[in-house]
Design a protein around this motif. Structure first.
Motif, mmCIF file in Angstrom:
data_model
loop_
_atom_site.group_PDB
_atom_site.id
_atom_site.type_symbol
_atom_site.label_atom_id
_atom_site.label_comp_id
_atom_site.label_asym_id
_atom_site.label_seq_id
_atom_site.Cartn_x
_atom_site.Cartn_y
_atom_site.Cartn_z
ATOM 1 N N ARG A 22 0.889 -0.945 0.083
ATOM 2 C CA ARG A 22 -0.252 -0.082 -0.241
ATOM 3 C C ARG A 22 1.081 1.426 0.281
ATOM 4 N NH1 ARG A 22 -4.059 -0.300 4.959
ATOM 5 N NH2 ARG A 22 -4.460 1.327 4.596
ATOM 6 N N LEU A 26 1.401 4.211 -2.718
ATOM 7 C CA LEU A 26 0.712 5.414 -2.449
ATOM 8 C C LEU A 26 2.035 6.427 -3.305
ATOM 9 C CD1 LEU A 26 -0.388 5.988 1.227
ATOM 10 C CD2 LEU A 26 -1.309 6.836 -1.090
ATOM 11 N N GLU A 70 -9.643 -2.140 0.318
ATOM 12 C CA GLU A 70 -8.059 -2.333 0.845
ATOM 13 C C GLU A 70 -7.358 -2.281 -0.952
ATOM 14 O OE1 GLU A 70 -6.678 -5.335 4.366
ATOM 15 O OE2 GLU A 70 -8.128 -6.516 3.026
ATOM 16 N N ASP A 73 -6.606 0.583 -1.718
ATOM 17 C CA ASP A 73 -5.471 1.150 -2.179
ATOM 18 C C ASP A 73 -4.419 0.567 -2.561
ATOM 19 O OD1 ASP A 73 -6.044 3.602 0.210
ATOM 20 O OD2 ASP A 73 -5.727 2.052 1.851
ATOM 21 N N ARG A 221 -10.701 11.271 -2.397
ATOM 22 C CA ARG A 221 -10.979 9.983 -2.600
ATOM 23 C C ARG A 221 -12.150 10.293 -4.059
ATOM 24 N NH1 ARG A 221 -10.609 7.353 -6.204
ATOM 25 N NH2 ARG A 221 -10.673 5.571 -6.112
ATOM 26 N N ASN A 258 -1.953 0.589 10.217
ATOM 27 C CA ASN A 258 -3.148 0.876 8.918
ATOM 28 C C ASN A 258 -3.737 2.204 8.859
ATOM 29 O OD1 ASN A 258 -5.865 -0.065 7.208
ATOM 30 N ND2 ASN A 258 -6.314 0.582 8.995
ATOM 31 N N THR A 262 -3.432 5.279 6.081
ATOM 32 C CA THR A 262 -4.570 6.188 5.496
ATOM 33 C C THR A 262 -4.499 7.689 5.766
ATOM 34 O OG1 THR A 262 -6.272 4.988 6.096
ATOM 35 C CG2 THR A 262 -7.112 7.104 5.893
ATOM 36 N N ARG A 265 -2.391 9.116 2.908
ATOM 37 C CA ARG A 265 -3.515 9.171 1.441
ATOM 38 C C ARG A 265 -3.720 10.326 2.217
ATOM 39 N NH1 ARG A 265 -6.309 4.276 -1.697
ATOM 40 N NH2 ARG A 265 -7.471 6.092 -3.243
#
Length: 268
Positions: A22, A26, A70, A73, A221, A258, A262, A265
Motif C-alpha cells: 500500500r 501511495l 484495501e 489502496d 478520493r 493501517n 490512511t 493518503r
C-alpha cells in the motif's frame, strides 16, 4: 505540517507485506503484484462479496466494502476480476428502496453499524456502499455522475439526502457522514453534501486521529477538492502525529500502521 518522511519510516519498520505494498502504491502509483491481490481475494465468495468472518456462509456488505477499500489502496479497484465481481455483487445487493442492509442471518454477529433492520446501520451501510461504487465510477471518469452504476447511485443518494436533518446532521454513525458527503457530491446533491461537510467541520476538533484520517482520505478520493475541511483535517493530523511518525488507531496498536497509511493518503 505532517511529517511525511517519519510516517513512511514508521510503515516501513512496522508494516506487513500488504501494508508495505500500500505504501509503495501511495508513493509511486505502482499497482500491487498479483500475489498481494491474491491475499485479499482469498476469502472472496462465489457471489463476489466477502463474508463477515472466516466461517461466514453469506456475503457481507460491510466486509465487502472493507475489502474494496484495501483493493483501492493497492491500485486494484479496477484491476481485474476480483474488484469487478465485488462491485457487481454490491450493486446487485441494493434493496428496492435504494438502501443496503446485511442479510438477516448475520443479526447475531453483526456489530452495531451493520445490524440488519436497524435504521442507523441502514443509513451507514447505504452511505458506505454508495461511496465505494462512486469511487469505482470516478476511477473511470473523474467527473462522471450518471454513468456506471448510475441508477444504483442515484437511488442511494436520494435515500441518504432524505435522511438528513435540517441542520445537516444525520441519524447514524460519524463515519456515515463523510461517506454520505462523497456520494451526495458526486450525484450533484451539492447543497446537501456541503451541509454534511459543515457538520463534520464542527465535529473535527473532537474527532480521533483515525477518524480525521479516514474522513480526509475519503473526501479526497471522490474529488471534493482541497477545500477548508481538508485543510483543517490535515492541520489536525499534524497536531496528533506521534514522535515515531505514526498515529493512534481506534482499535489498538495492531492497527496503527493501517491508520498511518490512511493519514498518508489524506495528505499526499
Amino acid at each position: 505540517m505532517v511529517d511525511i518522511d517519519a510516517a513512511i519510516r514508521y510503515v516501513v519498520a512496522h508494516g506487513d507485506p500488504v501494508e508495505r505494498a500500500r505504501l509503495s502504491y501511495l508513493r509511486t502509483g505502482q499497482p500491487a503484484s498479483p500475489e498481494i491481490i491474491d491475499r485479499i481475494a482469498g476469502g472472496q465468495m462465489p457471489e463476489g462479496g466477502w463474508p463477515a468472518s472466516a466461517e461466514g456462509q453469506v456475503p457481507s456488505v460491510d466486509a465487502t466494502c472493507f475489502r474494496l477499500g484495501e483493493l483501492d489502496d493497492l491500485g486494484g479497484l479496477q484491476a481485474g476480476p476480483v474488484a469487478e465481481r465485488a462491485l457487481h455483487w454490491l450493486a446487485g445487493a441494493q434493496r428496492p428502496d435504494g438502501t443496503w442492509q446485511e442479510h438477516d442471518s448475520l443479526a447475531g454477529e453483526a456489530p452495531a453499524w451493520a445490524l440488519p433492520g436497524d435504521p442507523e446501520a441502514t443509513l451507514y451501510l447505504t452511505s458506505v456502499a454508495g461511496f465505494w461504487l462512486t469511487a469505482a465510477a470516478v476511477e473511470i471518469d473523474p467527473y462522471q455522475t450518471r454513468g456506471r452504476y448510475g441508477d444504483v447511485l442515484a437511488s442511494a443518494a436520494g435515500f441518504v439526502a432524505g435522511q438528513l436533518r435540517p441542520d445537516g446532521s444525520w441519524p447514524s454513525f460519524l463515519a456515515a457522514g463523510w461517506h454520505a458527503a462523497g456520494l451526495l457530491h458526486q450525484q450533484q446533491y451539492f447543497y446537501e453534501s456541503a451541509r454534511v461537510q459543515q457538520v463534520l467541520g464542527e465535529r473535527l476538533p473532537d474527532m480521533s486521529p483515525a477518524d480525521v484520517a479516514a474522513m480526509a482520505a475519503a473526501l479526497r478520493r471522490v474529488n471534493l477538492g482541497d477545500d477548508w475541511l481538508l485543510r483543517n483535517a490535515r492541520k489536525r493530523l499534524a497536531e496528533t502525529q506521534r514522535p515515531d511518525g505514526g498515529w493512534d488507531s481506534n482499535e489498538g496498536p495492531v492497527f496503527d500502521v493501517n491508520i498511518t497509511l490512511t493519514a498518508l493518503r489524506a495528505c499526499r
